[in-house]
Design a protein around this motif. Sequence first.
Motif, PDB file in Angstrom:
ATOM      1  N   THR A 107       0.838  -1.187   0.000  1.00  0.00           N
ATOM      2  CA  THR A 107       0.000   0.000   0.000  1.00  0.00           C
ATOM      3  C   THR A 107       0.876   1.240   0.000  1.00  0.00           C
ATOM      4  OG1 THR A 107      -1.691  -1.169   1.253  1.00  0.00           O
ATOM      5  CG2 THR A 107      -1.847   1.218   1.197  1.00  0.00           C
ATOM      6  N   TRP A 108       0.647   2.111  -0.968  1.00  0.00           N
ATOM      7  CA  TRP A 108       1.422   3.329  -1.086  1.00  0.00           C
ATOM      8  C   TRP A 108       0.566   4.517  -0.688  1.00  0.00           C
ATOM      9  CZ3 TRP A 108       6.286   2.027  -1.856  1.00  0.00           C
ATOM     10  CH2 TRP A 108       6.569   0.850  -2.550  1.00  0.00           C
ATOM     11  N   ALA A 109       1.180   5.517  -0.090  1.00  0.00           N
ATOM     12  CA  ALA A 109       0.466   6.731   0.300  1.00  0.00           C
ATOM     13  C   ALA A 109       0.478   7.724  -0.855  1.00  0.00           C
ATOM     14  CB  ALA A 109       1.125   7.343   1.530  1.00  0.00           C
ATOM     15  N   LEU A 110      -0.581   8.523  -0.948  1.00  0.00           N
ATOM     16  CA  LEU A 110      -0.635   9.559  -1.965  1.00  0.00           C
ATOM     17  C   LEU A 110       0.336  10.686  -1.624  1.00  0.00           C
ATOM     18  CD1 LEU A 110      -4.483   9.955  -2.560  1.00  0.00           C
ATOM     19  CD2 LEU A 110      -2.828   8.831  -4.058  1.00  0.00           C
ATOM     20  N   ASP A 111       1.035  11.204  -2.639  1.00  0.00           N
ATOM     21  CA  ASP A 111       1.868  12.377  -2.429  1.00  0.00           C
ATOM     22  C   ASP A 111       0.990  13.626  -2.561  1.00  0.00           C
ATOM     23  OD1 ASP A 111       1.383  12.627  -5.147  1.00  0.00           O
ATOM     24  OD2 ASP A 111       3.395  11.997  -5.742  1.00  0.00           O
ATOM     25  N   GLN A 112       1.598  14.791  -2.487  1.00  0.00           N
ATOM     26  CA  GLN A 112       0.827  16.037  -2.522  1.00  0.00           C
ATOM     27  C   GLN A 112       0.037  16.174  -3.820  1.00  0.00           C
ATOM     28  OE1 GLN A 112       3.154  19.541  -1.752  1.00  0.00           O
ATOM     29  NE2 GLN A 112       1.422  20.929  -1.903  1.00  0.00           N
ATOM     30  N   THR A 113       0.669  15.801  -4.930  1.00  0.00           N
ATOM     31  CA  THR A 113      -0.017  15.873  -6.215  1.00  0.00           C
ATOM     32  C   THR A 113      -1.194  14.910  -6.257  1.00  0.00           C
ATOM     33  OG1 THR A 113       2.038  16.486  -7.343  1.00  0.00           O
ATOM     34  CG2 THR A 113       0.261  15.610  -8.709  1.00  0.00           C
ATOM     35  N   GLY A 114      -0.987  13.702  -5.733  1.00  0.00           N
ATOM     36  CA  GLY A 114      -2.063  12.712  -5.694  1.00  0.00           C
ATOM     37  C   GLY A 114      -3.217  13.159  -4.817  1.00  0.00           C
ATOM     38  N   THR A 115      -2.903  13.765  -3.680  1.00  0.00           N
ATOM     39  CA  THR A 115      -3.947  14.266  -2.784  1.00  0.00           C
ATOM     40  C   THR A 115      -4.766  15.349  -3.470  1.00  0.00           C
ATOM     41  OG1 THR A 115      -2.625  13.749  -0.831  1.00  0.00           O
ATOM     42  CG2 THR A 115      -4.387  15.353  -0.557  1.00  0.00           C
ATOM     43  N   GLN A 116      -4.088  16.235  -4.208  1.00  0.00           N
ATOM     44  CA  GLN A 116      -4.795  17.289  -4.939  1.00  0.00           C
ATOM     45  C   GLN A 116      -5.681  16.689  -6.020  1.00  0.00           C
ATOM     46  OE1 GLN A 116      -5.055  20.619  -4.303  1.00  0.00           O
ATOM     47  NE2 GLN A 116      -6.626  20.424  -5.887  1.00  0.00           N
ATOM     48  N   HIS A 117      -5.178  15.647  -6.683  1.00  0.00           N
ATOM     49  CA  HIS A 117      -5.973  14.963  -7.714  1.00  0.00           C
ATOM     50  C   HIS A 117      -7.215  14.336  -7.095  1.00  0.00           C
ATOM     51  CE1 HIS A 117      -5.673  12.400 -11.656  1.00  0.00           C
ATOM     52  NE2 HIS A 117      -6.894  12.828 -11.429  1.00  0.00           N
ATOM     53  N   LEU A 118      -7.046  13.718  -5.930  1.00  0.00           N
ATOM     54  CA  LEU A 118      -8.172  13.117  -5.230  1.00  0.00           C
ATOM     55  C   LEU A 118      -9.214  14.182  -4.877  1.00  0.00           C
ATOM     56  CD1 LEU A 118      -9.365  10.551  -3.835  1.00  0.00           C
ATOM     57  CD2 LEU A 118      -8.189  11.310  -1.766  1.00  0.00           C
ATOM     58  N   ASN A 119      -8.750  15.311  -4.341  1.00  0.00           N
ATOM     59  CA  ASN A 119      -9.660  16.400  -3.988  1.00  0.00           C
ATOM     60  C   ASN A 119     -10.419  16.905  -5.216  1.00  0.00           C
ATOM     61  OD1 ASN A 119      -8.806  16.242  -1.340  1.00  0.00           O
ATOM     62  ND2 ASN A 119      -7.321  17.898  -1.534  1.00  0.00           N
TER      63      ASN A 119
ATOM     64  N   GLY B  24     -13.197   8.025 -16.654  1.00  0.00           N
ATOM     65  CA  GLY B  24     -11.932   7.873 -17.372  1.00  0.00           C
ATOM     66  C   GLY B  24     -10.778   8.517 -16.627  1.00  0.00           C
ATOM     67  N   ASP B  25     -11.026   9.680 -16.055  1.00  0.00           N
ATOM     68  CA  ASP B  25      -9.987  10.357 -15.267  1.00  0.00           C
ATOM     69  C   ASP B  25      -9.658   9.558 -14.003  1.00  0.00           C
ATOM     70  OD1 ASP B  25      -9.991  12.359 -17.143  1.00  0.00           O
ATOM     71  OD2 ASP B  25     -11.234  13.734 -15.960  1.00  0.00           O
ATOM     72  N   ALA B  26     -10.681   8.958 -13.384  1.00  0.00           N
ATOM     73  CA  ALA B  26     -10.448   8.154 -12.182  1.00  0.00           C
ATOM     74  C   ALA B  26      -9.612   6.922 -12.490  1.00  0.00           C
ATOM     75  CB  ALA B  26     -11.784   7.743 -11.563  1.00  0.00           C
ATOM     76  N   THR B  27      -9.865   6.280 -13.630  1.00  0.00           N
ATOM     77  CA  THR B  27      -9.083   5.110 -14.026  1.00  0.00           C
ATOM     78  C   THR B  27      -7.625   5.494 -14.281  1.00  0.00           C
ATOM     79  OG1 THR B  27     -11.028   4.015 -14.957  1.00  0.00           O
ATOM     80  CG2 THR B  27      -8.872   3.277 -15.744  1.00  0.00           C
ATOM     81  N   ALA B  28      -7.411   6.631 -14.912  1.00  0.00           N
ATOM     82  CA  ALA B  28      -6.037   7.110 -15.131  1.00  0.00           C
ATOM     83  C   ALA B  28      -5.351   7.374 -13.798  1.00  0.00           C
ATOM     84  CB  ALA B  28      -6.063   8.376 -15.982  1.00  0.00           C
ATOM     85  N   PHE B  29      -6.097   7.886 -12.826  1.00  0.00           N
ATOM     86  CA  PHE B  29      -5.576   8.148 -11.480  1.00  0.00           C
ATOM     87  C   PHE B  29      -5.157   6.846 -10.809  1.00  0.00           C
ATOM     88  CE2 PHE B  29      -6.875   9.863  -7.041  1.00  0.00           C
ATOM     89  CZ  PHE B  29      -5.568  10.253  -6.761  1.00  0.00           C
ATOM     90  N   VAL B  30      -5.970   5.807 -10.963  1.00  0.00           N
ATOM     91  CA  VAL B  30      -5.632   4.484 -10.406  1.00  0.00           C
ATOM     92  C   VAL B  30      -4.329   3.974 -11.003  1.00  0.00           C
ATOM     93  CG1 VAL B  30      -6.338   2.053 -10.351  1.00  0.00           C
ATOM     94  CG2 VAL B  30      -8.003   3.849  -9.824  1.00  0.00           C
ATOM     95  N   HIS B  31      -4.168   4.127 -12.314  1.00  0.00           N
ATOM     96  CA  HIS B  31      -2.953   3.657 -12.984  1.00  0.00           C
ATOM     97  C   HIS B  31      -1.732   4.473 -12.568  1.00  0.00           C
ATOM     98  CE1 HIS B  31      -5.608   1.865 -16.412  1.00  0.00           C
ATOM     99  NE2 HIS B  31      -5.536   1.093 -15.347  1.00  0.00           N
ATOM    100  N   GLN B  32      -1.961   5.737 -12.240  1.00  0.00           N
ATOM    101  CA  GLN B  32      -0.857   6.612 -11.833  1.00  0.00           C
ATOM    102  C   GLN B  32      -0.353   6.269 -10.432  1.00  0.00           C
ATOM    103  OE1 GLN B  32      -1.916  10.748 -12.013  1.00  0.00           O
ATOM    104  NE2 GLN B  32       0.149  11.473 -11.500  1.00  0.00           N
ATOM    105  N   TYR B  33      -1.270   5.757  -9.582  1.00  0.00           N
ATOM    106  CA  TYR B  33      -0.918   5.425  -8.202  1.00  0.00           C
ATOM    107  C   TYR B  33      -1.321   3.982  -7.889  1.00  0.00           C
ATOM    108  CZ  TYR B  33      -0.008  10.371  -7.451  1.00  0.00           C
ATOM    109  OH  TYR B  33       0.504  11.652  -7.528  1.00  0.00           O
ATOM    110  N   PRO B  34      -0.644   3.016  -8.520  1.00  0.00           N
ATOM    111  CA  PRO B  34      -0.994   1.613  -8.279  1.00  0.00           C
ATOM    112  C   PRO B  34      -0.713   1.212  -6.828  1.00  0.00           C
ATOM    113  CG  PRO B  34       1.082   1.782  -9.476  1.00  0.00           C
ATOM    114  CD  PRO B  34       0.508   3.160  -9.432  1.00  0.00           C
TER     115      PRO B  34
END
Length: 213
Positions: free
Chosen positions: A16-28, A55-65
């Motif tokens: 399990t990996w934690a989201l970085d700042q960019t990932g957290t912003q993407h989630l928000n 589609g954007d959510a799937t790309a997000f999943v692939h970006q943060y496996p």
Amino acid sequence: MKRLYFVSLLAFAPFTWALDQTGTQHLNDLQQRWAQIQYQLPKEKRADAFEKLAGDATAFVHQYPGTPEPLIWEGIINSSWAGAVGGLGALSKVKAAKASLEQAMKLDPDALQGSAYTSLGTLYDQVPGWPIGFGDAAKAEAMLREALRINPNGIDSNYFWADHLYRQKRYPEATTALHKALQAPPRPGRELADQGRRADIDALLKAIKEKQD
């Protein structure tokens, strides 16, 4: 050989990996866009908007496996897309949502305060049962109870528990859960979602009152 050994471990170990700042912003951003579509767009425009967001959510999943939060929101968005489409066309989307949520639960069942349990429980409640779909009221109750255990005071965990109780015609219990949902603390950055959920709560309270009159 060392590299092959490491790859084989990745295949079986639930890293399990934690989201970085960019990932957290993407989630928000996904959360905000979901709320805008769900609560501000006319119903006839939601399906196309949710399709793009999915589609954007799937790309997000692939970006943060290996990260549960993107999977949870992929599941939520696909569920909402299914609701906007309706009918048999929704089945593939709810199955995809179910797969995402189950994967997130394997990584971290407590992620986002147990949101995977809330969302999957809601799917079990709302999807038709066999042979059309996988709906199952008993599984829905188990999932929603677990969501409440993790997040006993949350607005969503209590609202969807109340919705389940309403479907089971357990109206006094549903009313109690809805009033508890109204007492939930505000979620910073999710003001629109909170506002929309409170409207959902008011609508369900009205539906319960009509059943009891």
